[in-house]
Scaffold this active site. Structure first.
Site, short mmCIF file in Angstrom:
data_model
loop_
_atom_site.label_atom_id
_atom_site.label_comp_id
_atom_site.label_asym_id
_atom_site.label_seq_id
_atom_site.Cartn_x
_atom_site.Cartn_y
_atom_site.Cartn_z
N GLU A 201 0.86 -1.20 0.00
CA GLU A 201 0.00 0.00 0.00
C GLU A 201 0.88 1.24 0.00
O GLU A 201 1.88 1.31 0.71
CB GLU A 201 -0.91 -0.02 1.23
CG GLU A 201 -2.04 -1.03 1.09
CD GLU A 201 -2.88 -1.14 2.35
OE1 GLU A 201 -2.45 -0.66 3.40
OE2 GLU A 201 -3.96 -1.75 2.26
N THR A 383 -6.98 0.82 -20.49
CA THR A 383 -6.71 -0.53 -20.03
C THR A 383 -5.34 -0.89 -20.63
O THR A 383 -4.88 -0.24 -21.57
CB THR A 383 -7.74 -1.53 -20.58
OG1 THR A 383 -7.81 -1.36 -22.00
CG2 THR A 383 -9.12 -1.30 -20.00
C1 PLP Z 1 -12.68 -1.86 -21.95
C2 PLP Z 1 -12.95 -0.45 -21.60
C3 PLP Z 1 -12.91 0.02 -20.27
C4 PLP Z 1 -12.90 -0.85 -19.04
O1 PLP Z 1 -12.07 -1.81 -18.85
P1 PLP Z 1 -12.20 -2.89 -17.69
O2 PLP Z 1 -10.78 -3.25 -17.48
O3 PLP Z 1 -13.06 -3.97 -18.22
O4 PLP Z 1 -12.79 -2.22 -16.48
C5 PLP Z 1 -13.03 1.37 -20.06
N1 PLP Z 1 -13.21 2.21 -21.08
C6 PLP Z 1 -13.30 1.81 -22.34
C7 PLP Z 1 -13.51 2.80 -23.42
C8 PLP Z 1 -13.19 0.45 -22.65
O5 PLP Z 1 -13.32 0.05 -23.91
#
Ligand code: PLP
Length: 571
Positions: A201, A383
């Site tokens: 943390e 991501t």
């Molecule tokens: C895939 C995606 C996310 C979210 O990703 P996660 O890891 O599934 O929470 C956020 N914004 C956009 C535009 C996405 O395509």
């Protein structure tokens, strides 16, 4: 030439003789053992193999009584090809054909003279680098990707079976899911590493736990690599996923109830951009914008009008299903004009913030195949597992002035201990993404997407917005063939082609049925497929969708798909 030596007590004397002889002509490193007292051969194999795989030696020479124990130990290491030899001919062959890099000798079976002859033959023979040999060695290293999860077979056969099923699926199916990719072995090794054992943390050098030096090093690498890769002033690599990255930005710069202007979900936006069922829609006041009905593209003039009328605290761009390039310079202009309008109304207004969620296109941005939002936006989220091809996770980049607020929003604001193993995977991913090979990859993803899209369009299918600029496109199967996206995706799935149903702008079908399918080329491009294969796949997709009730087409394509994928191994 540099040679590293290792032996147990049974091989000690022969090893001493070999070291003495090779020291005359080569650089030698002796890992032990240092005498004839009983000791354990894996200890010395491990030390020598570590030196070998880290590049501190060109060859390893390992000796024990029979050579068998040393051989087994050495061949546990990825990248080590250890050969137990009893004659010079075998030593030459294994160098030429297998590119063996560790020679193993059994002291009980060879004299010192014979051992010297074998060892000389080994180090003096070059690898032939013939095409068939290169292919076979790649297969050893890949071990059909089964070796990396083989430890599971013993401890948990049920989980092992699920992992094997995923491996088989990746190997034999054509994955066109636009949000997916196939990570490298290095990314997986880091992501599954012992770094997961550490609580950390806080941030590097400011942790709440002792013993954080190794994870500090890895998180610092990830942060600095992310900044360098995208030219960002600050990076936070701790968000567990893309949604968490977005939440961190909202927490850093908004108060509950503040207004966000974002692309609506049914138009290609993301749940975390303000869907009523998501925290973002519950905590903030969301004003959705749409694409233009005619062009199915974002109309920046309309967006500007809406922003000036609504005066949002945050203008969010980025999408999960938008096939066109985004004009970040123009969006910055809109944000600046909105801020000016807000300040004209109220001089104390903090103005409008520009946030870009580049989750889908981050790999294209990293590889220079899409303009970067980083110079323009206050915050950029992404991501790391889509076109960027890293481990599943999130990342936030921001301007310096937001760094402190962002870091506090992630921890202690919303997360506990970071996943340092995943952060290590992100660090590897950022290194890969900074390479010239990755830039070529990003360009190829876009070229492949255009090729597949054009093939399907040429067969009479309507493509949303008329085409694609990036890694994905949307096919309107409803207006083209009178079928739903749900049924289209199911028919393709039966043929080993994996896509997802997707709403199209102003969709008349429910989000469960949809009028469209979304197709992306990130994953097939990682496998090495080019335009030719993508045109072929596009043709198969059209063959299937032309009549989804014709099961014989589906079974024919399934065979063709399996044959095609066999030639493009998943990394
Ligand atoms: C895939 C995606 C996310 C979210 O990703 P996660 O890891 O599934 O929470 C956020 N914004 C956009 C535009 C996405 O395509």
């Amino acid at each position: 030439m540099k040679i590293v030596f290792g032996a147990d007590h049974g091989g000690y004397e022969l090893k001493q003789a070999l070291v003495a002889e090779f020291s005359k002509t080569a650089e030698t490193v002796d890992c032990g053992c240092g005498g004839k007292d009983s000791c354990d051969y894996p200890d010395f194999a491990d030390d020598a193999c570590e030196a070998l795989i880290e590049g501190r030696a060109d060859f390893a020479i390992l000796v024990c009584t029979t050579g068998e124990g040393m051989s087994m130990s050495a061949n546990r290491f990825h990248g080590v090809r250890a050969a137990l030899c009893t004659d010079a001919g075998t030593a030459r062959s294994t160098r030429a054909h297998n590119d063996a890099n560790a020679l193993v000798l059994g002291a009980a079976n060879v004299s010192v003279e014979k051992a010297l002859e074998i060892a000389r033959a080994f180090v003096e023979t070059p690898f032939s680098a013939g095409e068939r040999h290169v292919r076979r060695i790649a297969k050893i290293d890949r071990a059909k990707r089964l070796a990396e999860c083989s430890a599971l077979a013993e401890y948990d056969p049920e989980v092992h079976a699920a992992v094997l099923a995923q491996i088989r699926q990746e190997d034999t199916e054509i994955n066109l899911i636009a949000s997916e990719n196939t990570s490298s072995r290095a990314v997986r090794a880091a992501s599954g590493s012992v770094l997961m054992n550490k609580y950390a943390e806080g941030y590097p050098a400011h942790r709440w736990y002792s013993g954080c030096l190794p994870v500090d090093a890895v998180e610092e690498l990830a942060r600095t690599r992310a900044c360098a890769l995208f030219g960002a002033e600050h990076a936070n690599v701790q968000p567990h996923c893309g949604s968490a990255a977005n939440m961190a930005v909202y927490l850093a710069c908004l108060e509950p109830g503040d207004k966000i202007l974002s692309l609506s979900l049914d138009q290609g936006g993301h749940l975390s951009h303000g869907s009523p069922v998501n925290f973002s829609g519950k905590l903030y006041k969301i004003v959705p914008y749409t694409t233009n009905r005619e062009t199915e593209r974002i109309d920046y003039g309309e967006l500007e009008k809406l922003a000036l009328a609504e005066k949002p605290r945050l203008l969010l761009s980025g999408a999960s299903a938008y096939p066109r390039s985004l004009d970040f310079k123009r969006i910055r202009e809109i944000v600046d004009k909105t801020t000016a309008a807000m300040k004209a109304e109220n001089p104390d207004s903090p103005g409008c913030i520009m946030m870009v969620d580049m989750a889908h296109i981050a790999g294209l941005v990293a590889g220079g195949a899409h303009e970067s939002p980083v110079p323009y936006a206050d915050f950029v989220t992404t991501t790391t597992h889509k076109t960027l091809r890293g481990p599943r996770g999130g990342l936030v980049l921001c301007k310096k002035e937001w760094a402190k607020k962002l870091d506090s929003a992630v921890f202690p604001g919303m997360q506990g201990g970071p996943l340092e193993n995943i952060i290590a995977g992100k660090a590897v991913c950022f290194k890969e993404a900074a390479s010239p090979e990755f830039a070529a990859y990003a360009r190829q993803v876009v070229a492949n997407c255009k090729a597949m899209c054009e093939t399907i369009a040429s067969r009479g299918y309507r493509i949303v917005s008329g085409g694609t600029d990036n890694h994905l496109f949307l096919v309107d199967v409803k207006s083209s063939k009178g079928i739903t996206g749900k049924d289209a995706a199911a028919a393709l799935d039966a043929a080993g082609i994996v896509v997802n149903k997707n709403t199209i702008p102003f969709d008349s079908e429910s989000p469960f049925r949809t009028s469209g399918i979304r197709i992306g080329t990130a994953s097939v491009t990682t496998r090495g497929m080019k335009e030719e294969e993508c045109r072929k796949i596009g043709g198969w997709i059209a063959d299937i969708l032309d009549d989804i009730s014709d099961l014989s087409v589906q079974s024919r394509v399934k065979e063709l798909a399996a044959a095609l994928t066999a030639g493009f191994p998943v990394p």
